[in-house]
Design a protein around this motif. Sequence first.
Motif, PDB file in Angstrom:
ATOM      1  N   VAL A  45       0.850  -1.124  -0.084  1.00  0.00           N
ATOM      2  CA  VAL A  45       0.005  -0.032  -0.100  1.00  0.00           C
ATOM      3  C   VAL A  45       0.942   1.462   0.112  1.00  0.00           C
ATOM      4  N   LEU A  46       1.768   1.129   0.792  1.00  0.00           N
ATOM      5  CA  LEU A  46       2.722   2.564   0.910  1.00  0.00           C
ATOM      6  C   LEU A  46       3.378   2.898  -0.387  1.00  0.00           C
ATOM      7  N   GLY A  47       3.842   1.848  -0.938  1.00  0.00           N
ATOM      8  CA  GLY A  47       4.657   1.796  -2.467  1.00  0.00           C
ATOM      9  C   GLY A  47       3.569   2.184  -3.333  1.00  0.00           C
ATOM     10  N   ALA A  48       2.360   1.662  -3.416  1.00  0.00           N
ATOM     11  CA  ALA A  48       1.295   2.164  -4.327  1.00  0.00           C
ATOM     12  C   ALA A  48       0.850   3.523  -4.145  1.00  0.00           C
ATOM     13  N   LEU A  49       0.928   3.994  -3.046  1.00  0.00           N
ATOM     14  CA  LEU A  49       0.531   5.441  -2.745  1.00  0.00           C
ATOM     15  C   LEU A  49       1.799   6.271  -3.275  1.00  0.00           C
ATOM     16  N   ILE A  50       2.763   6.090  -2.978  1.00  0.00           N
ATOM     17  CA  ILE A  50       3.893   6.812  -3.519  1.00  0.00           C
ATOM     18  C   ILE A  50       3.887   6.777  -4.976  1.00  0.00           C
ATOM     19  N   SER A  51       3.787   5.519  -5.648  1.00  0.00           N
ATOM     20  CA  SER A  51       3.640   5.416  -7.131  1.00  0.00           C
ATOM     21  C   SER A  51       2.642   6.399  -7.845  1.00  0.00           C
ATOM     22  N   TRP A  52       1.301   6.203  -7.179  1.00  0.00           N
ATOM     23  CA  TRP A  52       0.372   7.228  -7.694  1.00  0.00           C
ATOM     24  C   TRP A  52       0.687   8.538  -7.384  1.00  0.00           C
ATOM     25  N   LEU A  53       1.313   9.053  -6.292  1.00  0.00           N
ATOM     26  CA  LEU A  53       1.644  10.494  -6.228  1.00  0.00           C
ATOM     27  C   LEU A  53       2.649  10.963  -7.141  1.00  0.00           C
ATOM     28  N   VAL A  54       3.675   9.974  -7.738  1.00  0.00           N
ATOM     29  CA  VAL A  54       4.542  10.402  -8.476  1.00  0.00           C
ATOM     30  C   VAL A  54       4.104  10.504 -10.072  1.00  0.00           C
ATOM     31  N   ALA A  55       3.372   9.312 -10.234  1.00  0.00           N
ATOM     32  CA  ALA A  55       2.745   9.346 -11.684  1.00  0.00           C
ATOM     33  C   ALA A  55       1.695  10.449 -11.828  1.00  0.00           C
ATOM     34  N   GLY A  56       0.758  10.836 -10.851  1.00  0.00           N
ATOM     35  CA  GLY A  56      -0.140  11.820 -10.816  1.00  0.00           C
ATOM     36  C   GLY A  56       0.214  12.991 -10.922  1.00  0.00           C
ATOM     37  N   ALA A  57       1.477  13.273 -10.218  1.00  0.00           N
ATOM     38  CA  ALA A  57       2.158  14.568 -10.310  1.00  0.00           C
ATOM     39  C   ALA A  57       2.847  14.828 -11.646  1.00  0.00           C
ATOM     40  N   GLY A  58       3.385  13.647 -12.022  1.00  0.00           N
ATOM     41  CA  GLY A  58       4.146  13.749 -13.303  1.00  0.00           C
ATOM     42  C   GLY A  58       3.284  13.960 -14.596  1.00  0.00           C
TER      43      GLY A  58
END
Length: 478
Positions: A45-58
């Motif tokens: 879950v933690l990695g998924a949240l970071i992934s969506w934060l990075v991908a969403g921002a990018g």
Amino acid sequence: MPAENRTQRRTAKISVGTLTAMVVGSMVGAGVFSLPSRFAGETGVLGALISWLVAGAGMLMLAFVFQRLAVRKPDLDSGVYAYAKAGFGEYLGFFSAFGYWASACVGNVTYWILIMSTVGAVLPVLGEGDTLVAFAVSTACVWLFYLLVRRGVQEAATINRIVTVAKVLPIIAFVLIAVFLLDPQVLRDNFDGYGSKGPLFEQVRGTMLATVFVFLGVEGASVYSRHARRREDVGRATVLGFLMVLAIFASVTIVSYGILPMEELAELRQPSMAGVLEAAVGGWGAAFVSIGLIVSVLGAYLAWTLMSAEVLFVAAKDGDMPRFLARSDANDVPRSALLLTTILIQVMLLVTLLSDDAFTFALDLTSALSLIPFLLAAGYALKLAAGRGGPAHGSPAARDLVIAVAAVLYTAFLLFAAGLTFVLLSFVIYAPATILFAMTRREQGRRVFSRRELVIFVVSLVGGVAGVVALATGTISI
């Protein structure tokens, strides 16, 4: 009435609502239904949240790039290709057009694989979309859709608008059901499950191609800019569609971690969303998601077929693809471009039969092929923001510079995340495409390469040869 006026009357003019539906319809396709197992196989879950934060921002930065470019350069149609050409010359513009087109075609292949895999749960002869029978059925469907799109751009866009609504509703229903049945203990157990998956950075990197794939289509309104009623509608549709889809994708991923342990999520058959709902409510859940998937994927296939043919058509009209691709009929359908698009989809369907994991291979290759066109578009926005793009509507601003820098850094990181295998495979596809560029230059009676273009060609050729050698020696595999 003169023929020219009749053609103008038939040229579709699309509203902001329909443009937004094109963006949402392009992004919400096969990818969203594969997210639970794709993410669980890489991170918690933690990695998924970071992934969506990075991908969403990018990806938001890329969405802003397309929004700003649509306003500042209203004369540039078919955005992804046109921006690369304006910023970096004809040859890289050609590469961008071809790469974007090839990415769309390979992406369409994933749709048929996933449909066949979905039906294969009931009809084992279809396997996971990778059997000869599945190939034959997919081939028939590809050509049926070719005949449908030939009926006209406006008809196809209207159908896509209806299908977009029909396919988003089951996904929202999935999220609501999963939230209601979510087990907080399972979610907590999956939260720090990243420890068994290696360093957190590597886990996030492992999800990046999946996020690129599901966000492909963020540029959909830009591609269809020549059909927009107003130029500013292109930017509005891009950002609105992106924000809607980001909320959907992140929700589908996170709520799934509250239904099953990571290990079980990672092993689910695609479409894994069906397996999640089946675990939550029983067999009817899998059937519900499967029906939604088929509607969703067919709508996305329609949208992507329209967009990919449009890119070839506009490039040919601008003199950057062979003349035969610039032909359109009275219904505003670029028939030659549409036919070539369908042929490449057919070829890639055949290639996936040789892959160990047809769906994952096609998904990752789609993402990798799109990265160079995105990087070039972001690079052009950076040139404009730095005041190096020549006359433009509006003056460069600090905000535009920040957006452009962020978009360039994000797409460069995605190339790194893709890894050597898919970078080399991309060159294997890009390098032979130069034949079309040479045909175009010969038709115009021009020298094939300038000195700068020759250097770019040599680099792409070396990459293509390296890719072929790596495939032949088993260094990389599909």
